[in-house]
Write an enzyme that holds these catalytic residues in place. Structure first.
Site, short mmCIF file in Angstrom:
data_model
loop_
_atom_site.label_atom_id
_atom_site.label_comp_id
_atom_site.label_asym_id
_atom_site.label_seq_id
_atom_site.Cartn_x
_atom_site.Cartn_y
_atom_site.Cartn_z
N HIS A 71 0.78 -1.95 4.92
CA HIS A 71 0.62 -2.95 5.98
C HIS A 71 -0.68 -2.67 6.76
O HIS A 71 -0.90 -1.55 7.23
CB HIS A 71 1.85 -2.81 6.88
CG HIS A 71 1.98 -3.77 8.00
ND1 HIS A 71 2.71 -4.93 7.91
CD2 HIS A 71 1.55 -3.70 9.28
CE1 HIS A 71 2.72 -5.56 9.08
NE2 HIS A 71 2.00 -4.82 9.95
N HIS A 106 -1.42 -8.13 8.29
CA HIS A 106 -0.76 -8.73 9.45
C HIS A 106 -1.85 -9.14 10.43
O HIS A 106 -2.45 -8.30 11.10
CB HIS A 106 0.20 -7.70 10.07
CG HIS A 106 0.87 -8.16 11.33
ND1 HIS A 106 1.54 -7.29 12.16
CD2 HIS A 106 0.99 -9.38 11.90
CE1 HIS A 106 2.03 -7.97 13.20
NE2 HIS A 106 1.71 -9.24 13.06
N MET A 162 -6.50 -7.02 14.47
CA MET A 162 -6.42 -7.53 15.85
C MET A 162 -7.81 -7.95 16.31
O MET A 162 -8.80 -7.28 16.02
CB MET A 162 -5.90 -6.43 16.78
CG MET A 162 -4.58 -5.82 16.32
SD MET A 162 -3.91 -4.68 17.53
CE MET A 162 -2.61 -3.89 16.57
N ASP A 173 -2.97 -3.88 9.96
CA ASP A 173 -2.91 -4.63 11.22
C ASP A 173 -4.30 -5.03 11.68
O ASP A 173 -5.12 -4.18 12.02
CB ASP A 173 -2.24 -3.77 12.30
CG ASP A 173 -0.76 -3.62 12.06
OD1 ASP A 173 -0.06 -4.65 12.02
OD2 ASP A 173 -0.30 -2.47 11.90
N ASP A 199 8.82 -5.14 12.63
CA ASP A 199 7.56 -4.42 12.87
C ASP A 199 7.51 -4.00 14.34
O ASP A 199 7.47 -4.86 15.23
CB ASP A 199 6.39 -5.35 12.53
CG ASP A 199 5.02 -4.66 12.63
OD1 ASP A 199 4.97 -3.45 12.91
OD2 ASP A 199 4.01 -5.37 12.44
N MET A 246 8.68 -9.55 15.21
CA MET A 246 8.08 -8.45 15.99
C MET A 246 9.17 -7.82 16.84
O MET A 246 9.85 -8.51 17.60
CB MET A 246 6.95 -8.97 16.88
CG MET A 246 5.68 -9.38 16.17
SD MET A 246 4.96 -8.13 15.06
CE MET A 246 4.62 -6.78 16.19
N MET A 277 -3.15 -10.43 13.68
CA MET A 277 -2.88 -10.70 15.09
C MET A 277 -4.17 -11.26 15.66
O MET A 277 -4.86 -10.61 16.46
CB MET A 277 -2.42 -9.43 15.79
CG MET A 277 -0.97 -9.08 15.44
SD MET A 277 -0.58 -7.35 15.73
CE MET A 277 -1.21 -6.65 14.21
N SER A 290 2.46 1.27 7.98
CA SER A 290 1.36 0.58 8.65
C SER A 290 0.25 1.59 8.92
O SER A 290 0.48 2.61 9.59
CB SER A 290 1.84 0.00 9.98
OG SER A 290 0.74 -0.19 10.84
C1 DX5 Z 1 1.80 -3.52 16.33
C2 DX5 Z 1 1.61 -3.58 14.84
C3 DX5 Z 1 2.42 -2.63 14.06
C4 DX5 Z 1 2.25 -1.17 14.40
C5 DX5 Z 1 3.63 -0.63 14.51
O1 DX5 Z 1 1.33 -4.64 16.97
O2 DX5 Z 1 1.86 -4.88 14.31
O3 DX5 Z 1 2.36 -2.84 12.65
O4 DX5 Z 1 1.54 -0.43 13.45
O5 DX5 Z 1 3.53 0.65 15.01
P1 DX5 Z 1 4.79 1.55 15.33
O6 DX5 Z 1 5.56 1.71 14.04
O7 DX5 Z 1 4.17 2.81 15.81
O8 DX5 Z 1 5.59 0.83 16.36
ZN ZN Z 2 1.96 -5.05 12.08
#
Ligand code: DX5
Ligand code: ZN
Length: 233
Positions: free
Chosen positions: A46, A82, A50, A48, A188, A153, A84, A21
């Site tokens: 991946h 991903h 947000m 992310d 994740d 999650m 969010m 990620s």
């Molecule tokens: C968190 C993200 C993850 C994040 C995980 O909301 O969806 O993909 O990058 O990070 P680590 O591996 O540091 O928990």
């Molecule tokens: Zn993620």
């Protein structure tokens, strides 16, 4: 599956794989850092996204996907986004256009889960649905037949570097039973050399890791260490 690009993405998703990620990467050296993990063998990257609503932080959008797409494709790898974000159905098209081969959205973020999944199918992308720690696995029952990825999650979404929620392990068996063997089960949050093998034993096949890889001085070696921890099972 008639679309060859979708078929090859779907094949990548069905393997046992560690999925870096980029959330914890150095964004000033993003292409270089992604190149390092691709060279080490990563085949799914991946991203992310947000929106400051579904989760408090704001991160990145389609421009970053576009900036990485060519480098990732050259390596025979794929980009997994991903989302969010609230009302993902309003944005999935932009991410596929920017180069995402698979898009995962949250079941909690829209009343239109099946509609969003169908939009993605029509765009030729793989479909993932994610559930938060407080959402039980059976929430995916009625959508399971539409999915390529079911994302569990293992932290509350929003930030990298949080500790793995250990009772997520109890959810992975029911999640695998809900979606069957033809759908990838991804974890994740808080994934590292110790939690990845536990998740593998509990039923997951894709292991997203952010800080355990990009928080390390040597992301390629950190990726390989987690990959070895799941290959070793
Ligand atoms: C968190 C993200 C993850 C994040 C995980 O909301 O969806 O993909 O990058 O990070 P680590 O591996 O540091 O928990
Ligand atoms: Zn993620």
């Amino acid at each position: 599956m008639s679309d060859p690009a979708r078929a090859s993405s779907s094949e990548l998703l069905m393997g046992v794989r560690v999925v870096p990620s980029i959330l914890s990467a150095d964004f000033g050296r993003l292409r270089e850092q992604v190149g390092e993990v691709l060279e080490a063998g990563a085949r799914i990257i991946h991203v992310d996204v947000m929106d400051g609503h579904f989760v408090p932080p704001i991160t990145i959008g389609p421009l970053i996907v576009e900036a990485l797409a060519e480098r990732v494709r050259e390596a025979g790898a794929m980009l997994e986004v991903h989302l969010m974000i609230e009302r993902p159905e309003r944005h999935v098209g932009e991410f596929v256009k920017a180069g995402a081969q698979s898009v995962t959205f949250h079941a909690e973020a829209t009343p239109n889960v099946a509609y969003t999944a169908n939009l993605l199918h029509d765009l030729g992308a793989c479909v993932g649905v994610a559930i938060n720690p407080a959402t039980p696995a059976p929430a995916l029952i009625d959508i399971a037949h539409e999915l390529d990825v079911a994302l569990c999650m293992t932290v509350n979404p929003g930030w990298g570097g949080q500790p793995f929620i250990s009772h997520s392990l109890e959810k992975l068996g029911p999640m695998r039973a809900t979606v069957g063997e033809a759908v990838a089960v991804e974890v994740d949050g808080g994934i590292d050399v110790s939690t990845a093998p536990q998740c593998l034993r509990a039923g997951a096949n894709l292991f997203v890791a952010g800080s355990a890889i990009f928080g390390s001085a040597d992301p390629a070696e950190a990726y390989l260490a987690i990959a070895r921890s799941v290959d070793a099972e």
